[in-house]
Design a protein around this motif. Structure first.
Motif, mmCIF file in Angstrom:
data_model
loop_
_atom_site.group_PDB
_atom_site.id
_atom_site.type_symbol
_atom_site.label_atom_id
_atom_site.label_comp_id
_atom_site.label_asym_id
_atom_site.label_seq_id
_atom_site.Cartn_x
_atom_site.Cartn_y
_atom_site.Cartn_z
ATOM 1 N N GLU A 34 -24.609 -28.480 25.363
ATOM 2 C CA GLU A 34 -25.708 -29.127 24.652
ATOM 3 C C GLU A 34 -26.815 -28.101 24.399
ATOM 4 O OE1 GLU A 34 -25.811 -32.173 23.444
ATOM 5 O OE2 GLU A 34 -23.836 -32.717 24.229
ATOM 6 N N SER A 35 -27.500 -28.250 23.274
ATOM 7 C CA SER A 35 -28.546 -27.272 22.953
ATOM 8 C C SER A 35 -29.793 -27.491 23.816
ATOM 9 C CB SER A 35 -28.894 -27.349 21.464
ATOM 10 O OG SER A 35 -29.207 -28.677 21.123
ATOM 11 N N VAL A 36 -30.063 -28.741 24.178
ATOM 12 C CA VAL A 36 -31.191 -29.025 25.063
ATOM 13 C C VAL A 36 -30.815 -28.605 26.491
ATOM 14 C CG1 VAL A 36 -32.569 -30.863 26.113
ATOM 15 C CG2 VAL A 36 -32.021 -30.954 23.667
ATOM 16 N N ILE A 37 -31.658 -27.818 27.114
ATOM 17 C CA ILE A 37 -31.399 -27.422 28.503
ATOM 18 C C ILE A 37 -32.225 -28.318 29.417
ATOM 19 C CG2 ILE A 37 -31.525 -25.546 30.190
ATOM 20 C CD1 ILE A 37 -31.056 -23.578 28.033
ATOM 21 N N LEU A 38 -31.517 -29.091 30.228
ATOM 22 C CA LEU A 38 -32.217 -30.005 31.138
ATOM 23 C C LEU A 38 -32.740 -29.255 32.353
ATOM 24 C CD1 LEU A 38 -30.009 -33.239 31.256
ATOM 25 C CD2 LEU A 38 -31.926 -32.692 29.748
ATOM 26 N N PRO A 39 -33.863 -29.687 32.905
ATOM 27 C CA PRO A 39 -34.325 -29.106 34.162
ATOM 28 C C PRO A 39 -33.372 -29.468 35.298
ATOM 29 C CG PRO A 39 -35.711 -30.963 33.498
ATOM 30 C CD PRO A 39 -34.766 -30.701 32.366
ATOM 31 N N ALA A 40 -33.390 -28.652 36.345
ATOM 32 C CA ALA A 40 -32.493 -28.869 37.492
ATOM 33 C C ALA A 40 -32.637 -30.284 38.048
ATOM 34 C CB ALA A 40 -32.771 -27.826 38.572
ATOM 35 N N PHE A 95 -20.860 -20.870 37.943
ATOM 36 C CA PHE A 95 -21.523 -19.641 38.386
ATOM 37 C C PHE A 95 -21.083 -18.520 37.460
ATOM 38 C CE2 PHE A 95 -21.288 -22.448 42.055
ATOM 39 C CZ PHE A 95 -22.600 -22.414 42.517
ATOM 40 N N VAL A 96 -21.701 -18.495 36.311
ATOM 41 C CA VAL A 96 -21.342 -17.512 35.279
ATOM 42 C C VAL A 96 -22.608 -16.761 34.883
ATOM 43 C CG1 VAL A 96 -19.338 -18.801 34.446
ATOM 44 C CG2 VAL A 96 -21.600 -19.296 33.504
ATOM 45 N N ASN A 97 -22.440 -15.831 33.970
ATOM 46 C CA ASN A 97 -23.571 -15.003 33.564
ATOM 47 C C ASN A 97 -24.660 -15.852 32.890
ATOM 48 O OD1 ASN A 97 -25.329 -13.195 32.368
ATOM 49 N ND2 ASN A 97 -23.700 -11.752 31.793
ATOM 50 N N PRO A 98 -25.855 -15.910 33.501
ATOM 51 C CA PRO A 98 -26.906 -16.774 32.934
ATOM 52 C C PRO A 98 -27.365 -16.323 31.547
ATOM 53 C CG PRO A 98 -27.746 -15.478 34.790
ATOM 54 C CD PRO A 98 -26.268 -15.264 34.750
ATOM 55 N N LYS A 99 -27.094 -15.077 31.209
ATOM 56 C CA LYS A 99 -27.445 -14.636 29.844
ATOM 57 C C LYS A 99 -26.496 -15.260 28.833
ATOM 58 C CE LYS A 99 -29.716 -10.337 31.041
ATOM 59 N NZ LYS A 99 -29.112 -9.299 31.878
ATOM 60 N N ARG A 100 -25.239 -15.440 29.225
ATOM 61 C CA ARG A 100 -24.262 -16.044 28.309
ATOM 62 C C ARG A 100 -24.355 -17.562 28.310
ATOM 63 N NH1 ARG A 100 -19.541 -12.767 26.647
ATOM 64 N NH2 ARG A 100 -18.398 -14.707 26.463
ATOM 65 N N ALA A 141 -28.019 -21.541 34.451
ATOM 66 C CA ALA A 141 -28.722 -20.491 35.195
ATOM 67 C C ALA A 141 -29.246 -20.985 36.546
ATOM 68 C CB ALA A 141 -29.869 -19.932 34.353
ATOM 69 N N ASP A 142 -29.472 -22.287 36.641
ATOM 70 C CA ASP A 142 -30.053 -22.832 37.879
ATOM 71 C C ASP A 142 -29.004 -23.440 38.809
ATOM 72 O OD1 ASP A 142 -29.317 -24.965 36.349
ATOM 73 O OD2 ASP A 142 -31.315 -25.849 36.191
ATOM 74 N N GLU A 186 -27.607 -22.521 41.575
ATOM 75 C CA GLU A 186 -27.951 -22.530 43.010
ATOM 76 C C GLU A 186 -28.975 -23.621 43.319
ATOM 77 O OE1 GLU A 186 -27.362 -19.739 41.364
ATOM 78 O OE2 GLU A 186 -26.035 -18.530 42.624
ATOM 79 N N GLU A 187 -29.954 -23.731 42.443
ATOM 80 C CA GLU A 187 -31.008 -24.731 42.657
ATOM 81 C C GLU A 187 -30.418 -26.149 42.637
ATOM 82 O OE1 GLU A 187 -34.134 -24.341 39.749
ATOM 83 O OE2 GLU A 187 -35.221 -26.100 40.518
ATOM 84 N N VAL A 188 -29.485 -26.368 41.714
ATOM 85 C CA VAL A 188 -28.839 -27.690 41.628
ATOM 86 C C VAL A 188 -28.035 -27.968 42.894
ATOM 87 C CG1 VAL A 188 -27.094 -29.044 40.390
ATOM 88 C CG2 VAL A 188 -28.788 -27.706 39.101
ATOM 89 N N MET A 189 -27.207 -26.994 43.279
ATOM 90 C CA MET A 189 -26.337 -27.219 44.446
ATOM 91 C C MET A 189 -27.141 -27.421 45.734
ATOM 92 S SD MET A 189 -23.250 -27.666 43.679
ATOM 93 C CE MET A 189 -22.660 -27.706 45.379
ATOM 94 N N ALA A 190 -28.314 -26.821 45.792
ATOM 95 C CA ALA A 190 -29.136 -26.985 46.995
ATOM 96 C C ALA A 190 -29.717 -28.388 47.099
ATOM 97 C CB ALA A 190 -30.264 -25.946 46.999
ATOM 98 N N ALA A 191 -29.721 -29.109 45.984
ATOM 99 C CA ALA A 191 -30.416 -30.402 45.966
ATOM 100 C C ALA A 191 -29.499 -31.614 45.836
ATOM 101 C CB ALA A 191 -31.428 -30.411 44.813
#
Lengths: 295, 295
Positions: free
Chosen positions: B18-24, B47-52, B57-58, B60-65
């Protein structure tokens, strides 16, 4: 390769449930394009009360203008003798009579109970036979009813028995509100074949809950090789307002062709017609093939 | 009654495209709602390249919560050892490695050929085994490729053999661009079972051409009772931009439950989440159940 006949119902079931009323010339153009794409059976119009269904008020005008060739069969939907007389005068090739399998829906749809609709069917079937025109029955709400829940298969089988007794040329089982799943397709096929031995079957699916194409392929697997579909997937059901419409002809063609079945119909041509029809109706076609393209 | 496991892939495959990036916080809320609805396996992050893939990109933050309970298994998608290390550090319950079955697509998707992706798989599978974490393989474009056409089933079988040889916990066959039909589902199931005897199978379908639900039911009929789906039907494929997304969890639940299968997941709850997710993404869910309602 096995051949499946796709009956184009867009001009009738598709357009009848759209709020935009197309001029007769557009309906004829839709029919002409379908014929050119290779479709050989078309539910073109219904001969019903124009006050109740204004979308079909110009049925005679449409039938007078459609391209006539010996290979193409035009079906007119009728609900009573008056409708049959109009259909015969308009020189349809076949008539199709709708009997709704549940009373509540039947009353709301056509102002009579299932038993009364069956009496009308007997009358129409006799008169059509006298006129030498094949009469088929569509059993509507054969899977489920918005008012009465799941339709008992035994009730569908009993209606099919009546269709058969009056010499139906074909029996169509319609999932009018799009609630069915393949296991119901299989069960109904078995029951109706027993109730109406030898009578050819046809299925009519809506994709309201994304089961329409699975149902269509299940029907083909059961050996039922006549399927209704609507170009662009337009249509719907007045008693299920949020519903998407009939299964789309182009999407059905994709599923059939990639399953190794022939239809004689050009997917590309139908998809182009779906896009054209969307422009005429002022909304995008629910069909996915027009967007995704063939593969 | 037979039980089918629905693997919720919305947080990863759905949101990634999706083009919209949701917050964690929204991703965690989607996962929390899925767990509450009864889902027990969730592809939560990659867990892939956050530039691609900035959408992930988040991770780790998602999995921690996410809510942790013994019954719920979280899957992290990885493509290389670096991704595996991140996944293990984030304490995923399973890792899933994608190998695209065609070279052109594999290079565009993850920058390596199929053979190179298989070498990475061998490496990841070994390291995951050492860490005591089950590793599965998803064979992407197993039905067809936007660049190379229909994928030869023998190629899929050979990749499955490699998965099996390295001890894959499960092999998923993905129709990444939504071109497949049930007869391919049946053929691939047979071939892959022979190539990877005893390895559990999973299917991953997109509804790009309206065949996704028919494919899902065909898989179940073949005895494959683990299916990916995405709440709301969001997602899609970056190489098929006009495409609709994954099969929708709520629509799949409808088809399964009405076919007499249990899933342990509440259709109503998932449909509500699909509507909620549509609001967050600013577009209506492709799923039809949210509109039509259960029956």
């Amino acid at each position: 390769m096995l051949h499946t006949t796709v009956v184009e119902v867009g001009p009738r079931d598709g357009l009848q449930n759209e709020s935009v009323i197309l001029p007769a010339a557009d309906k004829v153009e839709l029919i002409r394009r379908s014929v050119e794409a290779g479709v050989r059976r078309i539910e073109a119009v219904s001969f019903v009360n124009p006050k109740r269904v204004p979308q079909m008020a110009d049925a005679e005008e449409v039938m007078a203008a459609v391209p006539r060739t010996p290979e193409v069969s035009y079906i007119g939907l009728v609900l009573n003798r008056r409708g049959l007389d109009r259909a015969l005068a308009a020189a349809v090739d076949e008539v199709n009579v709708v009997v709704v399998a549940t009373d509540t829906f039947c009353v709301r749809n056509q102002g009579c109970t299932t038993d009364e609709a069956l009496a009308a069917w007997d009358d129409i079937a006799r008169a059509a036979a006298d006129a030498g025109v094949p009469a088929s029955m569509t059993i509507a709400a054969a899977f489920g009813c918005p008012f009465e829940g799941t339709t008992p298969p035994s009730r569908v089988a009993e209606i099919a028995r009546r269709a058969h007794a009056a010499g139906a040329a074909e029996i169509a089982l319609a999932d009018t509100i799009g609630v069915g799943v393949p296991r119901q397709v299989r069960e109904l096929t078995r029951l109706v074949r027993r109730a109406a031995p030898g009578t050819p079957l046809r299925f009519h699916f809506h994709n309201t809950r994304n089961t329409g194409y699975a149902n269509a392929l299940a029907a083909v697997e059961e050996g039922v090789h006549v399927l209704d579909a609507s170009t662009g997937g337009f249509g719907g059901c007045p008693f299920a307002p949020a519903a998407t419409g009939n299964i789309a002809t182009e999407d059905l063609l994709y599923a059939l062709h990639h399953s190794g079945l022939t239809t004689g119909v050009s997917l590309e041509a139908v998809a182009a017609t779906g896009a054209w029809l969307g422009e005429r109706l002022g909304k995008p076609a629910p069909a996915l093939l027009g967007r995704a393209g063939d593969f």
